[in-house]
Design a protein around this motif. Structure first.
Motif, PDB file in Angstrom:
ATOM      1  N   ALA A  30      -3.635  44.721  56.866  1.00 14.98           N
ATOM      2  CA  ALA A  30      -5.008  44.853  55.829  1.00 14.98           C
ATOM      3  C   ALA A  30      -3.949  45.956  54.617  1.00 14.98           C
ATOM      4  N   GLN A  31      -4.997  45.380  53.276  1.00 17.41           N
ATOM      5  CA  GLN A  31      -4.397  46.946  52.451  1.00 17.41           C
ATOM      6  C   GLN A  31      -5.828  48.303  52.570  1.00 17.41           C
ATOM      7  N   PRO A  32      -4.936  49.426  52.007  1.00 17.55           N
ATOM      8  CA  PRO A  32      -6.044  50.502  52.320  1.00 17.55           C
ATOM      9  C   PRO A  32      -6.665  50.359  51.584  1.00 17.55           C
ATOM     10  N   THR A  33      -8.250  50.854  51.884  1.00 15.17           N
ATOM     11  CA  THR A  33      -8.965  50.953  50.835  1.00 15.17           C
ATOM     12  C   THR A  33      -9.846  52.532  51.337  1.00 15.17           C
ATOM     13  N   MET A  34     -10.135  53.267  50.344  1.00 12.54           N
ATOM     14  CA  MET A  34     -10.358  54.363  49.878  1.00 12.54           C
ATOM     15  C   MET A  34     -11.352  54.387  49.805  1.00 12.54           C
ATOM     16  N   LEU A  35     -11.581  55.243  50.910  1.00  9.63           N
ATOM     17  CA  LEU A  35     -13.675  55.778  51.719  1.00  9.63           C
ATOM     18  C   LEU A  35     -14.242  57.058  51.478  1.00  9.63           C
TER      19      LEU A  35
END
Length: 158
Positions: A30-35
């Motif tokens: 999975a691609q990194p997601t900014m949280l």
């Protein structure tokens, strides 16, 4: 074509088919997601403000239980202790109370074109959409109703 080369070729095809049947292809990571995550410890009951949050990259791998929208957290109230650097679950925050226990609130009853309003005392806290109990101070009767977006409690067929 001789039978030896035909049999060898048939065996090679069978081996390839057998091998591909049992080899699993790993899904792409999975691609990194900014949280948005807490920059500081946020305690239960605190209002979440912009300066309390920072964005960090995470691989969610299909996890939908955490909040990905920073703006959706602003103004919400923490239900739990939120630790710095940890993703914030949807269930860890709530809307601010529209009605507070002990507060006088407007009760609205509508039936067709008839509208009746009265004041009552909230017996519990609640946010918009919550069902709470209120007490009529004149009769002492307890009424249950749903809190509207404006903080009034709606009872009856609405």
């Amino acid at each position: 074509m001789n039978t030896h080369s035909f049999g060898t070729r048939l065996l090679e095809i069978a081996i390839v088919m057998f091998a591909t049947a049992f080899v699993s292809v790993a899904p792409a990571p999975a691609q990194p997601t900014m949280l948005p995550v807490p920059r500081v410890t946020i305690y239960p009951g605190q209002v979440i403000e912009s300066n309390m949050l920072v964005d960090r990259a995470f691989r969610l791998n299909g996890d939908t239980s955490v909040t990905t929208d920073r703006e959706a957290l602003l103004g919400k109230i923490s239900r739990l202790t939120l630790l710095p650097g940890k993703p914030i679950a949807h269930a860890a925050v709530r809307e601010p109370h529209a009605v507070k226990q002990g507060q006088s609130t407007l009760v609205v009853f509508k039936a067709g074109s008839l509208t009746i309003t009265a004041n009552a005392i909230a017996l519990q806290n609640g946010g918009s959409g919550d069902v709470i109990s209120v007490r009529n101070p004149d009769s002492g009767r307890i009424i249950h109703g749903r809190i509207g977006p404006d903080g009034s409690v709606h009872v009856g067929d609405q």
